[in-house]
Design an enzyme around this catalytic site. Structure first.
Site, PDB file in Angstrom:
ATOM      1  N   CYS A  86       0.633  -1.150  -0.038  1.00  0.00           N
ATOM      2  CA  CYS A  86       0.037  -0.181   0.104  1.00  0.00           C
ATOM      3  C   CYS A  86       0.976   1.318  -0.047  1.00  0.00           C
ATOM      4  O   CYS A  86       0.696   2.023  -0.775  1.00  0.00           O
ATOM      5  CB  CYS A  86      -0.943  -0.100   1.134  1.00  0.00           C
ATOM      6  SG  CYS A  86      -0.230  -0.072   2.620  1.00  0.00           S
ATOM      7  N   HIS A 134      -2.638   1.131   6.910  1.00  0.00           N
ATOM      8  CA  HIS A 134      -3.033   1.004   5.547  1.00  0.00           C
ATOM      9  C   HIS A 134      -3.324   2.188   4.695  1.00  0.00           C
ATOM     10  O   HIS A 134      -3.695   3.140   5.695  1.00  0.00           O
ATOM     11  CB  HIS A 134      -3.996   0.151   5.234  1.00  0.00           C
ATOM     12  CG  HIS A 134      -4.364  -0.125   3.778  1.00  0.00           C
ATOM     13  ND1 HIS A 134      -3.561  -1.104   3.191  1.00  0.00           N
ATOM     14  CD2 HIS A 134      -5.494   0.036   3.150  1.00  0.00           C
ATOM     15  CE1 HIS A 134      -4.172  -1.279   1.889  1.00  0.00           C
ATOM     16  NE2 HIS A 134      -5.163  -0.563   1.763  1.00  0.00           N
ATOM     17  N   HIS A 146      -5.693   1.269  -4.088  1.00  0.00           N
ATOM     18  CA  HIS A 146      -4.668   0.725  -3.224  1.00  0.00           C
ATOM     19  C   HIS A 146      -4.172  -0.585  -3.376  1.00  0.00           C
ATOM     20  O   HIS A 146      -4.888  -1.004  -4.228  1.00  0.00           O
ATOM     21  CB  HIS A 146      -5.614   0.890  -1.696  1.00  0.00           C
ATOM     22  CG  HIS A 146      -6.372  -0.236  -1.606  1.00  0.00           C
ATOM     23  ND1 HIS A 146      -6.660  -1.144  -0.428  1.00  0.00           N
ATOM     24  CD2 HIS A 146      -7.524  -0.768  -2.522  1.00  0.00           C
ATOM     25  CE1 HIS A 146      -7.602  -1.896  -0.567  1.00  0.00           C
ATOM     26  NE2 HIS A 146      -8.071  -1.847  -1.863  1.00  0.00           N
TER      27      HIS A 146
END
Length: 171
Positions: A86, A134, A146
């Protein structure tokens, strides 16, 4: 004889004068046309640069770069260009825009300015979980890009996925 000679001389003189005038006019036209042509040619580049689209913002470059990675593999620690995690994706996207981000999502969450969920704009980084672990890039219309996990790779998903924490504007 005198009348014939002046007439023929006059006629000859007139022709010569006409030739001189014509040559002078041609020379004058050449002088006037050259600057006029040069002046007319100068605005053309200005018009073409006005017709070109403005350069995209850093945020838009990051969004476009992230979108170009959709479908690529997820790899923990992946920095691209073939696979990403990510924060590797967000770093890669903003690097393409000339902005260096910290490598870890938790560190990226300290860069830029905070943005309320209702005020998100394309290019904003969106962070998830507590502690933050994240990150994705908001691309508009309630969607982020993502690098999710090994099963999903780089994908589009809703900004409202489970664990929404905060968002930051980088550019």
């Amino acid at each position: 004889m005198v009348t014939t000679r002046p007439n023929s001389t006059s006629s000859h003189v007139v022709r010569r004068t006409g030739a001189v005038l014509l040559a002078g006019a041609a020379a004058s036209l050449g002088l006037f046309l050259t600057p006029a042509t040069a002046v007319a040619a100068e605005p053309a580049p200005a018009q073409s640069s006005e017709q070109q689209a403005p350069a995209p913002s850093a945020a838009q470059v990051a969004v476009d770069t992230a979108r170009d990675q959709v479908g690529k593999a997820y790899e923990y620690g992946g920095n691209g260009p073939d696979s990403f995690d990510c924060s590797g994706l967000t770093s890669y996207a903003y690097r393409a825009a000339g902005i260096e981000l910290p490598r870890r999502s938790a560190d990226q969450a300290t860069v830029g300015t905070p943005v309320a969920r209702a005020d998100l704009q394309p290019g904003d980084l969106v962070f998830y979980y507590e502690p933050i672990s994240h990150v994705g890039i908001y691309v508009g219309d309630g969607v982020i890009v993502h690098a999710g996990n090994e099963s999903t790779g780089v994908e589009y998903t809703t900004v409202d996925m489970a664990g929404y924490n905060t968002a930051r504007r980088i550019a």
